[in-house]
Motif scaffolding. Structure first.
Motif, mmCIF file in Angstrom:
data_model
loop_
_atom_site.group_PDB
_atom_site.id
_atom_site.type_symbol
_atom_site.label_atom_id
_atom_site.label_comp_id
_atom_site.label_asym_id
_atom_site.label_seq_id
_atom_site.Cartn_x
_atom_site.Cartn_y
_atom_site.Cartn_z
ATOM 1 N N PHE A 81 -26.724 52.934 4.901
ATOM 2 C CA PHE A 81 -25.768 53.290 5.947
ATOM 3 C C PHE A 81 -25.109 54.619 5.559
ATOM 4 O O PHE A 81 -24.305 54.654 4.627
ATOM 5 N N PRO A 114 -33.406 53.299 13.152
ATOM 6 C CA PRO A 114 -32.939 52.859 11.833
ATOM 7 C C PRO A 114 -33.883 51.870 11.161
ATOM 8 O O PRO A 114 -34.023 51.885 9.930
ATOM 9 N N HIS A 120 -29.668 53.865 8.640
ATOM 10 C CA HIS A 120 -28.880 53.727 9.868
ATOM 11 C C HIS A 120 -28.569 55.098 10.473
ATOM 12 O O HIS A 120 -28.681 56.128 9.804
ATOM 13 N N GLN A 129 -18.805 52.855 8.934
ATOM 14 C CA GLN A 129 -20.068 52.360 8.383
ATOM 15 C C GLN A 129 -19.863 51.368 7.246
ATOM 16 O O GLN A 129 -20.782 50.614 6.908
#
Length: 351
Positions: A81, A114, A120, A129
């Motif tokens: 992420f 993603p 992501h 995030q």
């Protein structure tokens, strides 16, 4: 806690038995190539923004070692992420220059899938995030999957409630999550010493996280620490945090003027710690690099720059007409009128 450092600013290599790493010519050349490509892409994107081709750009200049050293220490199936300036990490995952530029040209929220890259989409809302990554890690934990989750964020994000909630939740639930902070010393115009009184790695210990401090401009140290910590998490050791001490060499974004809040002497000091230059110094000393390799990397960088310019200008003009029909279940009279005005405006443009 002193930051882990294997490679000094002058290119001197020193072993640390706590963080073993086999330093080979192949490893150094790979890191040099990846960091050089990331910097050239970053430079080209900045130029495109200044030419009006991109609406905004946030540079990763100076933070290449923190990103390349960490992302290459993860497995390909470890989900990542990012925040919004992890361009070097994204390139390492195989995301293309076109996919990276779509968002900044205003064509879409993101340019990549993603799930395909296990990476992501960029998150521009500060610290958002972190709870996303924590929740995803809880899912990984419940699935019993042999993977870990990594979340990138800056020091400014740690002043947000979402960051502290995520630290606590991840530690309490013992999820397989690696928090990776790139402490670049500036939260836009607020210096680290103003925004926090206790270092982040100390705060992390208070939440029950295993915490580590590393020289974020030392790609070898970042890789060694991240490799060891990632495997510790994978083995069931619980969540951990790595604070990589680096520096944001450019402004916060292309709409920022860092000259208004920091002096040139600070920039000059950090320029002597450049992550690419220090690795190159080691490679020269050990005979890992020659003119042929430099030319090869320079050619790859030039090709990436040319591709970046081309794909950026080839991105189609975004059609935002869907905004008027897809937000509400039924189009209201006001939205209908706004849509008609928008369509008339677009029709009036000269090709």
């Amino acid at each position: 806690m002193e930051p882990v450092q294997l490679l000094g600013p002058d290119g001197t290599l020193r072993a640390d038995p706590r963080w073993p790493l086999e330093v080979t010519p192949e490893l150094c050349r790979d890191f040099f190539r990846r960091m050089s490509l990331a910097r050239r892409f970053d430079d080209e994107a900045l130029a495109l923004q200044r030419q009006g081709e991109l609406g905004l750009w946030l540079q990763s200049l100076g933070q290449e070692a923190a990103q390349v050293g960490s992302i290459t220490a993860l497995r390909a199936d470890d989900h990542v992420f990012p925040s919004y300036r992890e361009h070097a990490a994204a390139l390492c995952r195989g995301i293309t220059s076109a996919e990276l530029l779509v968002q900044w040209r205003g064509n879409a929220h993101s340019g990549w899938d993603p799930a395909e890259y296990r990476f992501h989409i960029y998150t521009l809302v500060l610290a958002a995030q972190l709870p996303h990554a924590t929740g995803y890690a809880m899912g990984v934990q419940r699935d019993g999957a042999d993977e870990i989750v990594t979340v990138y964020f800056g020091d400014g994000s740690t002043s947000q409630g979402e960051a502290n909630e995520s630290f606590n939740w991840a530690a309490a639930a013992e999820v397989p999550l690696l928090f990776f902070c790139q402490n670049n010393h500036w939260a836009i115009s607020t210096p680290t010493q103003t925004q926090m009184r206790a270092p982040l790695h100390q705060r992390a210990l208070g939440f029950g996280l295993d915490a580590h401090l590393v020289d974020g401009n030392d790609v070898l140290a970042v890789h060694a620490v991240t490799s060891a910590v990632a495997e510790q998490i994978r083995a069931g050791g619980g969540p951990a945090l790595i604070e990589a001490v680096t520096y944001r060499m450019a402004g916060h974004s292309t709409s920022d003027d860092p000259g208004r809040y920091r002096n040139s002497s600070e920039l000059d000091d950090w320029s002597t710690r450049d992550p690419i230059a220090r690795l190159e110094a080691l490679m020269v000393d050990r005979g890992y690099i020659d003119d042929a390799f430099r030319d090869e990397v320079a050619g790859e960088c030039a090709a990436l720059a040319e591709e970046t310019r081309r794909v950026c200008r080839e991105l189609p003009i975004a059609d935002i007409a869907g905004l008027f029909t897809s937000v509400l279940a039924e189009e209201t009279p006001l939205l209908a009128e706004e849509r008609r005005q928008y369509e008339a405006l677009v029709a009036s443009y000269v090709d």
